[in-house]
Scaffold this motif. Sequence first.
Motif, PDB file in Angstrom:
ATOM      1  N   GLU A  55      -1.820   9.259 -65.550  1.00 49.64           N
ATOM      2  CA  GLU A  55      -3.029   9.979 -65.953  1.00 49.64           C
ATOM      3  C   GLU A  55      -2.855  11.485 -65.772  1.00 49.64           C
ATOM      4  OE1 GLU A  55      -5.930   8.130 -63.496  1.00 49.64           O
ATOM      5  OE2 GLU A  55      -6.227   6.405 -64.828  1.00 49.64           O
ATOM      6  N   ALA A  56      -2.175  11.878 -64.697  1.00 48.80           N
ATOM      7  CA  ALA A  56      -1.923  13.304 -64.467  1.00 48.80           C
ATOM      8  C   ALA A  56      -1.022  13.879 -65.549  1.00 48.80           C
ATOM      9  CB  ALA A  56      -1.305  13.514 -63.080  1.00 48.80           C
ATOM     10  N   ILE A  57      -0.020  13.110 -65.977  1.00 47.29           N
ATOM     11  CA  ILE A  57       0.863  13.556 -67.060  1.00 47.29           C
ATOM     12  C   ILE A  57       0.065  13.758 -68.340  1.00 47.29           C
ATOM     13  CG2 ILE A  57       2.714  12.788 -68.600  1.00 47.29           C
ATOM     14  CD1 ILE A  57       4.067  11.551 -66.135  1.00 47.29           C
ATOM     15  N   GLU A  58      -0.814  12.830 -68.659  1.00 48.81           N
ATOM     16  CA  GLU A  58      -1.643  12.958 -69.858  1.00 48.81           C
ATOM     17  C   GLU A  58      -2.514  14.216 -69.788  1.00 48.81           C
ATOM     18  OE1 GLU A  58      -3.861   9.393 -70.388  1.00 48.81           O
ATOM     19  OE2 GLU A  58      -2.090   8.122 -70.633  1.00 48.81           O
ATOM     20  N   ARG A  59      -3.035  14.511 -68.616  1.00 44.97           N
ATOM     21  CA  ARG A  59      -3.877  15.700 -68.465  1.00 44.97           C
ATOM     22  C   ARG A  59      -3.065  16.975 -68.669  1.00 44.97           C
ATOM     23  NH1 ARG A  59      -9.148  16.880 -65.056  1.00 44.97           N
ATOM     24  NH2 ARG A  59      -9.187  19.136 -65.310  1.00 44.97           N
ATOM     25  N   VAL A  60      -1.859  17.016 -68.114  1.00 44.02           N
ATOM     26  CA  VAL A  60      -0.995  18.188 -68.287  1.00 44.02           C
ATOM     27  C   VAL A  60      -0.662  18.392 -69.759  1.00 44.02           C
ATOM     28  CG1 VAL A  60       1.304  19.129 -67.809  1.00 44.02           C
ATOM     29  CG2 VAL A  60      -0.024  18.079 -65.965  1.00 44.02           C
ATOM     30  N   LEU A  61      -0.326  17.312 -70.451  1.00 45.74           N
ATOM     31  CA  LEU A  61       0.029  17.415 -71.865  1.00 45.74           C
ATOM     32  C   LEU A  61      -1.152  17.867 -72.718  1.00 45.74           C
ATOM     33  CD1 LEU A  61       2.187  14.173 -72.244  1.00 45.74           C
ATOM     34  CD2 LEU A  61       3.010  16.536 -72.315  1.00 45.74           C
ATOM     35  N   ALA A  62      -2.361  17.526 -72.286  1.00 47.95           N
ATOM     36  CA  ALA A  62      -3.551  17.858 -73.080  1.00 47.95           C
ATOM     37  C   ALA A  62      -4.088  19.258 -72.818  1.00 47.95           C
ATOM     38  CB  ALA A  62      -4.655  16.834 -72.798  1.00 47.95           C
TER      39      ALA A  62
END
Length: 239
Positions: free
Chosen positions: A138-145
């Motif tokens: 979930e943290a990776i998705e937030r960084v990418l977004a």
Amino acid sequence: MERLDNPAGRLHAALTAFHTHAIPNVSVQEAWSRALEVQGDDVWATLGEVATLLPRIERALIASDNADQLDAFRHWQALWAWPIFAPDRPFGNESTGLVDSGALQALSSMSSLLSRTASEGYVPNDEKVQSLRVKLDEAIERVLADADLPADLRQILLRRLHEMIWALDHVRVVGPDGVQAVAELLVVNVGMPSEEHRHGPTVRVVFEVAGTVWAAFSSVAAIRNSIDAGHALLQMLES
């Protein structure tokens, strides 16, 4: 009982799993693939981590100033190393006959000692590890977004988050220290490229997740079980 909080325990777990899968008509490479639950080139990367457990055991014994156990390590280490390096046969050859039962018993005894005297921390159960992995995804998705993140900061965050996922996936080899080291490195690195963005919302979320992962492997139960466990790493490194 497996003791994954010390390098002798993790090596014992790896060699025991290898021995279980080292059956007729199964190659050394395939037995390790099954034992470590990895595929493809990840077999060699993970087996390399297994090999590093040998010097880590020696360092732990030197630090504990236990001459008898250090002598025992030097007596048995060649037999512990034999299945890892397989010097008498190619990795494509049959895997049977590489694990010595006496060497395994000696390693189990050494693991019991190090778990009492030099534990690296706590290894949570598989369910907890999986929940931590979900938080990292979930943290990776937030960084990418987050389009406002500078490219260099995004790169560091993504690299460290993926490294934490790898460490979680291989915790039976890298242990508590291996997981915590990546979490600490993330927090140390993030302030360097762009101090202006260090306290932005995405970075704060990543810090909290890294802190939660770090705390989950802490030997201190009060930190591990606290609802504010994610703050422990931040407080330690920001003080």
